[in-house]
Design an enzyme around this catalytic site. Structure first.
Site, PDB file in Angstrom:
ATOM      1  N   ARG A 199       0.859  -1.265   0.228  1.00  0.00           N
ATOM      2  CA  ARG A 199       0.029   0.158  -0.018  1.00  0.00           C
ATOM      3  C   ARG A 199       0.928   1.447  -0.070  1.00  0.00           C
ATOM      4  O   ARG A 199       0.930   2.173   1.088  1.00  0.00           O
ATOM      5  CB  ARG A 199      -1.039   0.004   1.192  1.00  0.00           C
ATOM      6  CG  ARG A 199      -1.836  -1.313   1.254  1.00  0.00           C
ATOM      7  CD  ARG A 199      -2.927  -1.105   2.285  1.00  0.00           C
ATOM      8  NE  ARG A 199      -3.932  -2.321   2.145  1.00  0.00           N
ATOM      9  CZ  ARG A 199      -4.911  -2.295   2.669  1.00  0.00           C
ATOM     10  NH1 ARG A 199      -5.294  -1.211   3.825  1.00  0.00           N
ATOM     11  NH2 ARG A 199      -5.872  -3.374   2.570  1.00  0.00           N
TER      12      ARG A 199
ATOM     13  N   ASP B 273      13.060   1.380 -11.560  1.00  0.00           N
ATOM     14  CA  ASP B 273      14.720   0.826 -11.752  1.00  0.00           C
ATOM     15  C   ASP B 273      14.587  -0.504 -10.995  1.00  0.00           C
ATOM     16  O   ASP B 273      14.515  -0.349  -9.590  1.00  0.00           O
ATOM     17  CB  ASP B 273      15.470   2.025 -11.177  1.00  0.00           C
ATOM     18  CG  ASP B 273      17.131   1.786 -10.903  1.00  0.00           C
ATOM     19  OD1 ASP B 273      17.137   0.286 -11.287  1.00  0.00           O
ATOM     20  OD2 ASP B 273      17.659   2.265 -10.538  1.00  0.00           O
TER      21      ASP B 273
ATOM     22  N   ASP C  51      17.204  -2.612 -10.940  1.00  0.00           N
ATOM     23  CA  ASP C  51      18.354  -3.488 -10.897  1.00  0.00           C
ATOM     24  C   ASP C  51      18.841  -3.894  -9.643  1.00  0.00           C
ATOM     25  O   ASP C  51      19.887  -4.459  -9.241  1.00  0.00           O
ATOM     26  CB  ASP C  51      19.243  -2.965 -11.625  1.00  0.00           C
ATOM     27  CG  ASP C  51      18.815  -2.794 -13.335  1.00  0.00           C
ATOM     28  OD1 ASP C  51      17.792  -3.840 -13.411  1.00  0.00           O
ATOM     29  OD2 ASP C  51      19.417  -2.106 -13.961  1.00  0.00           O
TER      30      ASP C  51
ATOM     31  N   ASP D 228      21.392  -2.089  -8.286  1.00  0.00           N
ATOM     32  CA  ASP D 228      22.830  -2.167  -8.551  1.00  0.00           C
ATOM     33  C   ASP D 228      23.347  -0.972  -8.104  1.00  0.00           C
ATOM     34  O   ASP D 228      24.675  -0.715  -8.258  1.00  0.00           O
ATOM     35  CB  ASP D 228      22.827  -2.605 -10.114  1.00  0.00           C
ATOM     36  CG  ASP D 228      22.494  -1.464 -10.906  1.00  0.00           C
ATOM     37  OD1 ASP D 228      21.869  -0.322 -10.228  1.00  0.00           O
ATOM     38  OD2 ASP D 228      22.641  -1.340 -12.283  1.00  0.00           O
TER      39      ASP D 228
END
Length: 431
Positions: free
Chosen positions: A210, A280, A282, A284
C-alpha cells in the site's frame, strides 16, 4: 450506471478545479492539489507550545484541542504521546518554528478526522509499537480542506497515513515521507475517497504494501517509491467501485525487500491517466529508470487525457524526482536520525533497506535524540521574533500578526512562517 457515476465524478472534479483556480489565497506559496486552499488558522490568535509534556498548558495536545488559531513552537525535541491526539479544525501547525532539531511526536498517532481547513508543515509523527494497536500514525476519516507539507510519518501499526472513511475531501500530502509501517501490517496508506486526494513529490519507503492503495478520485504525481515488500507498491483499486486517478511522473525503485512489480491488482473499474512512470529494478546502486509499459499497469481502463483535477506546477523527470526527495522530502529543515537513515537507504539504490516490526529493530535505534535549541525572542508573543519584526517595519511590542500591509492575502505571521521554509519551484512541463 457506470456512465452516471463517471458523469457525477467528472462534474465534481470540475467544481473542485474551478474552486481551486479562483481567487482564494493558497495555504502558502507552493501549496498545490486538492487541499491547496486550506485556510488554517489565518485570522486567529497564536498558541505558543512551550513544553514537551504530553498534556497541560503549553503542550502540543492542548494547542490542537481547540479550533481557530496558529500553533507555533518555542521548544524543540520529542513529545512522548501517551494516547492519540485529536486535531481540531482551522489550525495552522507550524512545525518549522520549532528551534534546534525541530519537533517530533512519538508513541502514538494523530487523528485529523473533521480537522477542516488545517495546514500542517514540518512536523514528525513517529508512532511505534507503543501506539494503539490497529491504528494509523495519521488518520483522516472525515473532513475537508487539509494540506500536509514536509511532514515525516513513520511506524504506523495499521497504516502510516490513511485517508479513508466518511467521504473526506480536498486533501493534499506533498513533499513528505511516509515510511516503515510496522509488521504484521506494514502499509503506507489506504487512500479511499471520491472527495479528492493529491499526493505530490512524496517518498514512500520501507512499507511492505500500500504505497499507497488507492480507490476513488485522486492524483499521484512526482513521487518516489522505494523498497516495498511482497505486498506491492501502488495498489490500483482492487474493488467493485470505480476510481478516477492521474498517476504521472513517478519513480519506483526496487530495494532489498521488493519482490513485485510497481503496480498490482487493477481492474477495468480503475480509470487511470498514466504518463511517464518509471521503474529501476536492478538494485545495482545506479539509477537507470525504465519507462513502465502499459501492460505492466495490470488490467485497467486507460484514459488518454488527464482527469481535470488541480494543476500541478512541478512535473519532474525521474532523475529530478529522485533529487527532489533526497534534498527536500519530509521535515527536512533539520532531518532527524530516522529520516537521514531513510535517505541513506534511498541513495543506495537497492542495496539498503528493510521492513521492520519494531522501531528498535536493527539497524534502527528507536526515536533517538532531537536537539531542543533556543527559540528567538518574541516579546509580544505573536509568533514573530522581535528581530524579524524590526527588519520588516513591525512593532515587536504590538500583536500585529494578522495584519497584511502588503495586501498579498497572507498575514504578517504567515509571511514569517513562509520565509522560514521557502520551497523550490519548477516550471510546468505539461502532462
Amino acid at each position: 450506471m457506470h456512465r452516471l457515476v463517471r458523469t457525477a465524478l467528472f462534474a465534481f472534479s470540475c467544481v473542485v478545479f474551478g474552486r481551486m483556480t479562483g481567487a482564494a489565497v493558497p495555504a502558502f506559496p507552493g501549496a498545490e492539489g486538492f487541499g491547496a486552499n486550506a485556510t488554517g488558522g489565518r485570522g486567529g490568535e497564536v498558541y505558543v507550545v512551550t513544553t514537551l509534556d504530553d498534556s497541560g498548558p503549553g503542550s502540543f495536545r492542548d494547542a490542537v484541542s481547540r479550533p481557530g488559531h496558529y500553533v507555533v513552537f518555542a521548544v524543540g525535541g520529542v513529545v512522548k504521546l501517551k494516547s492519540r491526539v485529536d486535531v481540531a479544525s482551522h489550525l495552522t501547525i507550524a512545525g518549522q518554528t520549532a528551534p534546534g532539531g525541530g519537533i517530533t511526536l512519538y508513541g502514538n498517532g494523530l487523528s485529523y478526522t473533521n480537522a477542516d481547513h488545517t495546514v500542517t508543515r514540518h512536523l514528525r509523527v513517529r508512532m511505534g509499537v507503543g501506539g494503539d494497536s490497529g491504528r494509523d500514525a495519521i488518520t483522516i476519516a472525515e473532513g475537508h480542506d487539509m494540506i500536509f507539507e514536509h511532514v515525516s510519518i513513520a511506524w504506523g501499526r495499521d497504516e502510516v497515513f490513511s485517508v479513508s472513511g466518511r467521504h473526506p475531501r480536498n486533501i493534499t500530502i506533498q513533499d513528505s515521507i511516509i515510511a516503515m509501517g510496522l509488521h504484521p501490517h506494514s502499509a503506507g496508506g489506504l487512500i479511499q475517497t471520491n472527495g479528492g486526494v493529491s499526493i505530490l513529490r512524496c517518498l514512500y519507503i520501507d512499507n511492505h504494501t500500500r504505497n499507497p492503495k488507492v480507490k476513488g478520485v485522486g492524483e499521484f504525481i512526482g513521487n518516489v517509491v522505494y523498497n516495498w515488500g511482497g505486498g506491492g507498491a501502488y495498489i490500483l483499486g482492487d474493488s467493485a467501485s470505480e476510481s478516477f486517478v492521474n498517476v504521472t511522473h513517478n519513480l519506483f525503485i526496487a530495494g532489498p525487500s521488493a519482490r513485485t512489480a510497481p503496480f498490482a491488482r487493477g481492474n477495468t473499474n480503475f480509470h487511470i491517466h498514466a504518463l511517464e512512470n518509471y521503474f529501476d529494478a536492478d538494485r545495482d546502486g545506479v539509477l537507470v529508470p525504465v519507462l513502465i509499459p502499459p501492460a505492466d499497469y495490470t488490467t485497467v481502463s486507460f484514459r488518454e487525457e488527464r482527469h481535470p483535477y488541480p494543476t500541478v506546477a512541478r512535473l519532474l523527470s525521474p532523475h529530478e524526482a529522485f533529487a527532489h526527495v533526497v534534498a527536500h522530502a519530509g521535515a527536512s529543515r533539520v532531518r532527524d536520525a530516522l529520516d537521514r537513515r531513510l535517505i541513506e537507504e534511498l541513495v543506495s539504490l537497492g542495496t539498503l533497506g528493510q521492513i521492520v516490526s519494531n522501531e528498535h529493530d536493527a539497524p534502527l535505534a528507536g526515536i533517538g535524540h532531537v536537539e531542543g535549541g533556543v527559540a528567538p525572542l518574541d516579546t509580544d508573543g505573536d509568533g514573530m521574533p522581535d528581530a524579524w519584526e524590526r527588519a520588516h517595519g513591525l512593532d515587536p511590542h504590538v500583536q500585529d500578526h494578522n495584519e497584511d500591509p502588503d495586501g498579498d492575502g497572507y498575514t504578517n505571521l504567515e509571511d514569517y512562517l513562509n520565509s522560514l521554509v521557502k520551497s523550490p519551484r519548477k516550471t510546468d512541463r505539461g502532462g
